[in-house]
Design a protein around this motif. Structure first.
Motif, PDB file in Angstrom:
ATOM      1  N   ILE A   1      26.738 -38.113 -15.872  1.00  0.00           N
ATOM      2  CA  ILE A   1      25.173 -38.618 -15.337  1.00  0.00           C
ATOM      3  C   ILE A   1      25.521 -39.667 -14.384  1.00  0.00           C
ATOM      4  CG2 ILE A   1      23.031 -39.555 -16.275  1.00  0.00           C
ATOM      5  CD1 ILE A   1      23.246 -37.544 -18.418  1.00  0.00           C
ATOM      6  N   PHE A   2      26.195 -40.665 -15.156  1.00  0.00           N
ATOM      7  CA  PHE A   2      26.595 -41.987 -14.024  1.00  0.00           C
ATOM      8  C   PHE A   2      26.972 -41.673 -12.636  1.00  0.00           C
ATOM      9  CE2 PHE A   2      29.130 -45.738 -12.747  1.00  0.00           C
ATOM     10  CZ  PHE A   2      28.163 -46.495 -13.196  1.00  0.00           C
ATOM     11  N   ILE A   3      28.297 -40.947 -12.651  1.00  0.00           N
ATOM     12  CA  ILE A   3      28.732 -40.458 -11.270  1.00  0.00           C
ATOM     13  C   ILE A   3      27.757 -39.739 -10.561  1.00  0.00           C
ATOM     14  CG2 ILE A   3      30.566 -39.201 -10.242  1.00  0.00           C
ATOM     15  CD1 ILE A   3      32.493 -39.831 -12.656  1.00  0.00           C
ATOM     16  N   ASN A   4      26.937 -38.674 -11.132  1.00  0.00           N
ATOM     17  CA  ASN A   4      26.094 -37.966 -10.198  1.00  0.00           C
ATOM     18  C   ASN A   4      25.047 -38.849  -9.788  1.00  0.00           C
ATOM     19  OD1 ASN A   4      24.679 -35.701  -9.212  1.00  0.00           O
ATOM     20  ND2 ASN A   4      24.971 -34.595 -11.061  1.00  0.00           N
ATOM     21  N   SER A   5      24.536 -39.690 -10.562  1.00  0.00           N
ATOM     22  CA  SER A   5      23.595 -40.427 -10.105  1.00  0.00           C
ATOM     23  C   SER A   5      23.689 -41.473  -9.080  1.00  0.00           C
ATOM     24  CB  SER A   5      22.666 -41.270 -11.393  1.00  0.00           C
ATOM     25  OG  SER A   5      23.629 -42.118 -11.765  1.00  0.00           O
ATOM     26  N   ILE A   6      25.051 -41.980  -9.195  1.00  0.00           N
ATOM     27  CA  ILE A   6      25.481 -42.869  -7.875  1.00  0.00           C
ATOM     28  C   ILE A   6      25.286 -41.830  -6.368  1.00  0.00           C
ATOM     29  CG2 ILE A   6      27.553 -43.962  -6.840  1.00  0.00           C
ATOM     30  CD1 ILE A   6      28.252 -44.787  -9.724  1.00  0.00           C
ATOM     31  N   VAL A   7      26.153 -40.875  -6.687  1.00  0.00           N
ATOM     32  CA  VAL A   7      26.327 -39.962  -5.604  1.00  0.00           C
ATOM     33  C   VAL A   7      24.904 -39.523  -4.997  1.00  0.00           C
ATOM     34  CG1 VAL A   7      27.213 -37.861  -4.370  1.00  0.00           C
ATOM     35  CG2 VAL A   7      28.302 -38.928  -5.916  1.00  0.00           C
ATOM     36  N   THR A   8      23.915 -39.167  -5.815  1.00  0.00           N
ATOM     37  CA  THR A   8      22.686 -38.532  -5.335  1.00  0.00           C
ATOM     38  C   THR A   8      21.801 -39.935  -4.867  1.00  0.00           C
ATOM     39  OG1 THR A   8      22.069 -38.634  -7.749  1.00  0.00           O
ATOM     40  CG2 THR A   8      22.399 -36.521  -6.842  1.00  0.00           C
ATOM     41  N   GLY A   9      21.796 -40.996  -5.655  1.00  0.00           N
ATOM     42  CA  GLY A   9      21.318 -42.290  -5.110  1.00  0.00           C
ATOM     43  C   GLY A   9      21.700 -42.758  -3.639  1.00  0.00           C
ATOM     44  N   ILE A  10      23.120 -42.525  -3.431  1.00  0.00           N
ATOM     45  CA  ILE A  10      23.538 -42.682  -1.967  1.00  0.00           C
ATOM     46  C   ILE A  10      22.974 -41.841  -1.019  1.00  0.00           C
ATOM     47  CG2 ILE A  10      25.637 -42.979  -0.411  1.00  0.00           C
ATOM     48  CD1 ILE A  10      27.243 -43.876  -2.829  1.00  0.00           C
ATOM     49  N   ALA A  11      22.870 -40.694  -1.438  1.00  0.00           N
ATOM     50  CA  ALA A  11      22.340 -39.355  -0.600  1.00  0.00           C
ATOM     51  C   ALA A  11      21.015 -39.657  -0.165  1.00  0.00           C
ATOM     52  CB  ALA A  11      22.465 -38.097  -1.329  1.00  0.00           C
ATOM     53  N   GLY A  12      20.086 -40.185  -1.363  1.00  0.00           N
ATOM     54  CA  GLY A  12      18.771 -40.584  -1.010  1.00  0.00           C
ATOM     55  C   GLY A  12      18.532 -41.691  -0.317  1.00  0.00           C
ATOM     56  N   TYR A  13      19.525 -42.574  -0.269  1.00  0.00           N
ATOM     57  CA  TYR A  13      19.519 -43.608   0.591  1.00  0.00           C
ATOM     58  C   TYR A  13      19.502 -43.179   2.010  1.00  0.00           C
ATOM     59  CZ  TYR A  13      20.870 -47.930   3.360  1.00  0.00           C
ATOM     60  OH  TYR A  13      20.963 -48.700   4.262  1.00  0.00           O
ATOM     61  N   ILE A  14      20.645 -42.268   2.332  1.00  0.00           N
ATOM     62  CA  ILE A  14      21.066 -42.023   3.690  1.00  0.00           C
ATOM     63  C   ILE A  14      19.781 -40.839   4.363  1.00  0.00           C
ATOM     64  CG2 ILE A  14      22.511 -40.338   4.877  1.00  0.00           C
ATOM     65  CD1 ILE A  14      24.743 -41.000   2.959  1.00  0.00           C
ATOM     66  N   PHE A  15      19.469 -40.198   3.301  1.00  0.00           N
ATOM     67  CA  PHE A  15      17.984 -39.443   3.995  1.00  0.00           C
ATOM     68  C   PHE A  15      16.698 -40.111   3.573  1.00  0.00           C
ATOM     69  CE2 PHE A  15      21.162 -35.823   2.147  1.00  0.00           C
ATOM     70  CZ  PHE A  15      21.291 -35.513   3.680  1.00  0.00           C
TER      71      PHE A  15
ATOM     72  N   ILE B   1      17.017 -31.080   4.263  1.00  0.00           N
ATOM     73  CA  ILE B   1      17.241 -32.181   3.529  1.00  0.00           C
ATOM     74  C   ILE B   1      16.698 -32.168   2.203  1.00  0.00           C
ATOM     75  CG2 ILE B   1      16.842 -34.791   3.603  1.00  0.00           C
ATOM     76  CD1 ILE B   1      16.474 -34.662   6.581  1.00  0.00           C
ATOM     77  N   LEU B   2      15.782 -31.701   1.930  1.00  0.00           N
ATOM     78  CA  LEU B   2      15.218 -31.869   0.471  1.00  0.00           C
ATOM     79  C   LEU B   2      16.070 -30.669  -0.475  1.00  0.00           C
ATOM     80  CD1 LEU B   2      11.279 -31.701   0.941  1.00  0.00           C
ATOM     81  CD2 LEU B   2      12.901 -33.563   0.264  1.00  0.00           C
ATOM     82  N   LEU B   3      16.410 -29.645   0.298  1.00  0.00           N
ATOM     83  CA  LEU B   3      17.559 -28.741  -0.362  1.00  0.00           C
ATOM     84  C   LEU B   3      18.556 -29.256  -0.756  1.00  0.00           C
ATOM     85  CD1 LEU B   3      16.692 -25.217   1.456  1.00  0.00           C
ATOM     86  CD2 LEU B   3      15.945 -25.755  -1.117  1.00  0.00           C
ATOM     87  N   ILE B   4      19.390 -30.185   0.120  1.00  0.00           N
ATOM     88  CA  ILE B   4      20.601 -30.648   0.027  1.00  0.00           C
ATOM     89  C   ILE B   4      20.330 -31.978  -1.082  1.00  0.00           C
ATOM     90  CG2 ILE B   4      22.405 -32.254   1.092  1.00  0.00           C
ATOM     91  CD1 ILE B   4      21.674 -30.808   3.858  1.00  0.00           C
ATOM     92  N   GLN B   5      19.260 -32.696  -1.109  1.00  0.00           N
ATOM     93  CA  GLN B   5      19.111 -33.672  -1.827  1.00  0.00           C
ATOM     94  C   GLN B   5      18.842 -33.403  -3.287  1.00  0.00           C
ATOM     95  OE1 GLN B   5      19.046 -37.756  -1.315  1.00  0.00           O
ATOM     96  NE2 GLN B   5      19.383 -36.969  -3.453  1.00  0.00           N
ATOM     97  N   TYR B   6      17.902 -32.282  -3.353  1.00  0.00           N
ATOM     98  CA  TYR B   6      17.243 -32.017  -4.722  1.00  0.00           C
ATOM     99  C   TYR B   6      18.117 -30.703  -5.216  1.00  0.00           C
ATOM    100  CZ  TYR B   6      13.623 -35.296  -4.623  1.00  0.00           C
ATOM    101  OH  TYR B   6      12.900 -36.309  -4.610  1.00  0.00           O
ATOM    102  N   LEU B   7      19.087 -30.234  -4.602  1.00  0.00           N
ATOM    103  CA  LEU B   7      19.950 -29.018  -5.105  1.00  0.00           C
ATOM    104  C   LEU B   7      21.409 -28.946  -4.889  1.00  0.00           C
ATOM    105  CD1 LEU B   7      19.800 -26.244  -6.679  1.00  0.00           C
ATOM    106  CD2 LEU B   7      19.556 -25.398  -4.122  1.00  0.00           C
ATOM    107  N   VAL B   8      21.681 -29.014  -3.590  1.00  0.00           N
ATOM    108  CA  VAL B   8      23.212 -29.219  -3.134  1.00  0.00           C
ATOM    109  C   VAL B   8      24.123 -30.262  -3.771  1.00  0.00           C
ATOM    110  CG1 VAL B   8      25.045 -28.878  -1.264  1.00  0.00           C
ATOM    111  CG2 VAL B   8      22.715 -27.759  -1.338  1.00  0.00           C
ATOM    112  N   VAL B   9      23.603 -31.406  -3.528  1.00  0.00           N
ATOM    113  CA  VAL B   9      24.327 -32.696  -4.025  1.00  0.00           C
ATOM    114  C   VAL B   9      24.384 -32.543  -5.544  1.00  0.00           C
ATOM    115  CG1 VAL B   9      24.342 -35.066  -3.979  1.00  0.00           C
ATOM    116  CG2 VAL B   9      24.137 -33.808  -2.032  1.00  0.00           C
TER     117      VAL B   9
END
Length: 349
Positions: free
Chosen positions: A261-275, A311-319
């Motif tokens: 969960i920690f690792i996934n949240s870091i990556v999705t957090g970075i993606a959230g910042y980028i997008f 973008i939403l599909l990438i952020q909320y599904l793919v990543v």
């Protein structure tokens, strides 16, 4: 009554809470936003929105009921436990001479009072059978309920204190803020703490609100992928409506889950910042539930609708799904945990 170990006792309380949350919140999670959108067209949909929202108010009672089932209580014992959790939850408040309902109550306090009530009922153990219908409601409902009323303000400090800590993150550099808030909400959503209450307490909005949502989504897909390995398809599907708290007992009983969960949240957090994923205070803390996160994020976007949806599909599904697959595969092959830790207690329901 048969003796049970502290670990088994705690597990039963957690499983009862998880089932109560699932049953109480799924109707609103599935239909809440739909009926809200349609309510402006017809009063029937406004009534249906009130219908599903009202069901969510029963969460404290449902937690009591499912906990009673865990302990195989009789009807009177179960009813008393349900009364205790309803009072202890604090969702019903006496304001200006009238009773008002406020959300689902404080889940931490609900679970504490459930444990107190169960302990009292098991201690009494129907000692005077002919007076059980009189004594059990007093021992199992009234007294634990009173304790709940007294502890509620202090238990609330846990949420307030954590909210104050997270609020400090909003003063940091945007990328660091996004990552830390994503991690925080990724972990909060799978504990008895209320992500929505914390979001409102510190008025999360903009990029911070988006970070909270993507963090929750990271946890959701981490649990959903693990669930798909051991649970029925319906159970995994229900996760997307009931939310990560559905597997709260699994998380609290297996702290190793923090790692993926920690690792996934870091990556999705970075993606959230980028997008530049954003949201409102009202949407923060929901993730994919009712599609509140992506719908509100879309409202902040400009430019091509097709690109925004992509973008939403990438952020909320793919990543989040992609990282969930990678972390789960790697960690199970390393032997850090087994698929079985994701087994839902109510899988046969």
């Amino acid at each position: 009554m048969e003796k049970i170990s502290p670990k088994e006792f705690t597990s039963k309380i957690l499983n009862g809470a998880a089932m109560g949350i699932v049953v109480g919140l799924i109707p609103n999670a599935i239909f809440g936003e739909i009926f809200k959108a349609l309510s402006s067209y017809n009063e029937f949909f406004a009534m249906m929105q009130q219908n599903v929202a009202t069901i969510s108010f029963t969460v404290p009672v449902l937690v009591g009921m499912f906990t009673a089932l865990q302990f195989k209580f009789s009807g009177v014992e179960a009813a008393s436990l349900m009364g205790a959790t309803f009072i202890g939850g604090g969702s019903a408040k006496f304001v200006d001479g009238a009773w008002e309902l406020h959300g689902t109550g404080d889940l931490i306090n609900i679970m504490i009072i459930a444990a107190v009530s169960v302990t009292a009922i098991r201690w009494y153990n129907n000692r005077v059978a002919n007076l059980g219908i009189v004594i059990i409601p007093i021992v199992g409902a009234m007294i634990p309920g009173l304790i709940g009323m007294l502890t509620l303000p202090y238990v609330g400090y846990v949420t307030t204190g954590l909210g104050a800590l997270i609020e400090n993150f909003t003063t940091l550099q945007p990328l660091m803020m996004t990552i830390l808030i994503a991690i925080s909400f990724a972990l909060i959503i799978v504990t008895p703490l209320s992500s929505v209450a914390i979001a409102y307490a510190i008025s999360l909005s903009g990029l911070a609100s988006g970070a909270a949502n993507v963090g929750i989504v990271a946890t959701l897909f981490t649990l959903a992928y693990g669930s798909s390995k051991v649970n029925k398809k319906g159970t995994t599907f229900a996760l997307f409506f009931a939310g990560p708290k559905m597997l709260m007992p699994n998380f609290l009983g297996n702290p190793i889950m923090i790692l993926p969960i920690f690792i996934n949240s870091i990556v999705t957090g970075i993606a959230g910042y980028i997008f530049k994923i954003q949201g409102t205070t009202a949407s923060a803390g929901f993730g994919l539930t009712g599609l509140a996160g992506p719908i509100n994020a879309y409202s902040f976007m400009t430019g091509s609708p097709i690109i925004n949806i992509g973008i939403l599909l990438i952020q909320y599904l793919v990543v989040p799904l992609g990282i969930a697959i990678v972390t789960h595969t790697v960690f199970t092959k390393m032997g850090l945990y087994k698929d079985e830790i994701f087994t839902f207690a109510g899988e046969n329901k």
